[in-house]
Design an enzyme around this catalytic site. Structure first.
Site, PDB file in Angstrom:
ATOM      1  N   LEU A   1      16.951  15.544 -20.956  1.00  0.00           N
ATOM      2  CA  LEU A   1      16.635  16.711 -21.770  1.00  0.00           C
ATOM      3  C   LEU A   1      16.353  16.216 -23.182  1.00  0.00           C
ATOM      4  O   LEU A   1      17.109  15.410 -23.716  1.00  0.00           O
ATOM      5  CB  LEU A   1      17.807  17.692 -21.806  1.00  0.00           C
ATOM      6  CG  LEU A   1      17.910  18.759 -20.718  1.00  0.00           C
ATOM      7  CD1 LEU A   1      19.167  19.592 -20.933  1.00  0.00           C
ATOM      8  CD2 LEU A   1      16.685  19.654 -20.689  1.00  0.00           C
ATOM      9  N   ASP A   2      15.293  16.715 -23.810  1.00  0.00           N
ATOM     10  CA  ASP A   2      14.979  16.327 -25.182  1.00  0.00           C
ATOM     11  C   ASP A   2      16.104  16.721 -26.129  1.00  0.00           C
ATOM     12  O   ASP A   2      16.837  17.683 -25.868  1.00  0.00           O
ATOM     13  CB  ASP A   2      13.676  16.993 -25.632  1.00  0.00           C
ATOM     14  CG  ASP A   2      12.454  16.434 -24.927  1.00  0.00           C
ATOM     15  OD1 ASP A   2      12.489  15.265 -24.530  1.00  0.00           O
ATOM     16  OD2 ASP A   2      11.465  17.188 -24.770  1.00  0.00           O
TER      17      ASP A   2
END
Length: 306
Positions: free
Chosen positions: A49-50
């Site tokens: 996940l960024d």
């Protein structure tokens, strides 16, 4: 010479943590912190996940890491807010604004554009991503001001639903195949509308069969008196596969890697062929392929002795 302090002994921890990743943490940062809280020896996450994104990040510990690949391959669901009219170089809020345009689009125009992105589509991976070229992630080239040619990748958007629109913000729910970049999807929607766009917010709500039910924050984990009790069992990763129960004798052979002919055994077997999870009573033994003539072929095994 200053004496070195003894290396901290890590514990053998098995299980799955459904982490609610906070804003500002990379997936690896979140993993390292959770691993430290649990004093776990072995751990891994199941899909990046960024840093600006939040939500479901399943973390695998010990024996659960053997099955993390299944979640990397799984479909995922996101809630996202697309900011129309403003384009950034990264496609999200962390980037530099490179273009601004007025936003004057109708709901009918938005629905018509969204329809273009449902089903199989091609996406060009962003330069600001962890994909590697010659051993170096693309984001390192991007930070150096270098743009490389990237081949489009084929992904599938299973669901793309408009939740709300209040200009310039477009709220969507997206269910997609592995490898889909929601940042790129947001940018492409903005381009198709003629406004440009970037993601203002992104939250993952489902990975395979895992949902936000039982999800925990790092603070909740750190503040709990017995954090290990918060872990889900290893087979939480495998709930979508049918179960096969073996006898003690068959279980020994299975754990030795032997293929088992179950056709003549008096076992309750699932119909059809495919991947299954294998048990002795309540103990997960591993996964296997149940094939033709009810042949059970071991796949990934749990490390313990009967």
């Amino acid at each position: 010479m200053k004496p070195t302090s003894p290396k901290k002994v890590r514990d053998l921890v098995d299980g799955v943590l459904l982490l609610d990743k906070p804003v500002g943490f990379s997936s690896n940062d979140a993993l390292i912190k959770a691993k430290r809280i649990l004093n776990a020896k072995k751990a891994g996450h199941t899909g990046t996940l960024d840093p600006f994104a939040t939500g479901l990040l399943p973390l695998c510990f010990g024996e659960a890491t053997k099955f993390s690949q299944d979640l990397l391959e799984a479909d995922k669901t996101y809630e996202t807010t697309v900011h129309l009219g403003v384009t950034t170089d990264t496609g999200d809020t962390e980037g530099v604004v490179i273009d601004s345009r007025p936003v004057d689009v109708t709901l009918d125009q938005i629905e018509a554009v969204l329809a273009q992105f449902r089903g199989p589509i091609a996406q060009v991976p962003p330069m600001h991503s962890a994909l590697k070229r010659d051993g170096k992630p693309l984001y390192e080239y991007a930070r150096a001001g270098i743009t490389l040619e990237r081949e489009a990748r084929h992904v599938v958007i299973h669901e793309l639903k408009l939740v709300a629109y209040e200009a310039p913000l477009l709220k969507l729910v997206v269910t997609c195949s592995k490898g889909t970049y929601i940042r790129v999807l947001g940018q492409d929607i903005g381009a198709a509308l003629g406004t440009g766009a970037h993601l203002q917010a992104l939250r993952r709500t489902q990975v395979g069969a895992l949902t936000t039910a039982g999800m925990l924050t790092l603070d909740a984990l750190a503040g709990h008196a017995a954090p290990l009790s918060l872990l889900a069992p290893v087979d939480a990763l495998l709930s979508s596969f049918p179960a096969v129960q073996l006898t003690a004798e068959l279980a020994k052979r299975f754990l030795n890697g032997q293929r088992l002919a179950l056709g003549k055994e008096k076992l309750d077997l699932p119909a059809g062929q495919g991947r299954v999870r294998v048990y002795l009573d309540a103990k997960l033994l591993g996964t296997a392929q149940l094939g033709e003539y009810q042949i059970l072929a071991p796949e990934r095994l749990i490390a313990f002795s009967l």
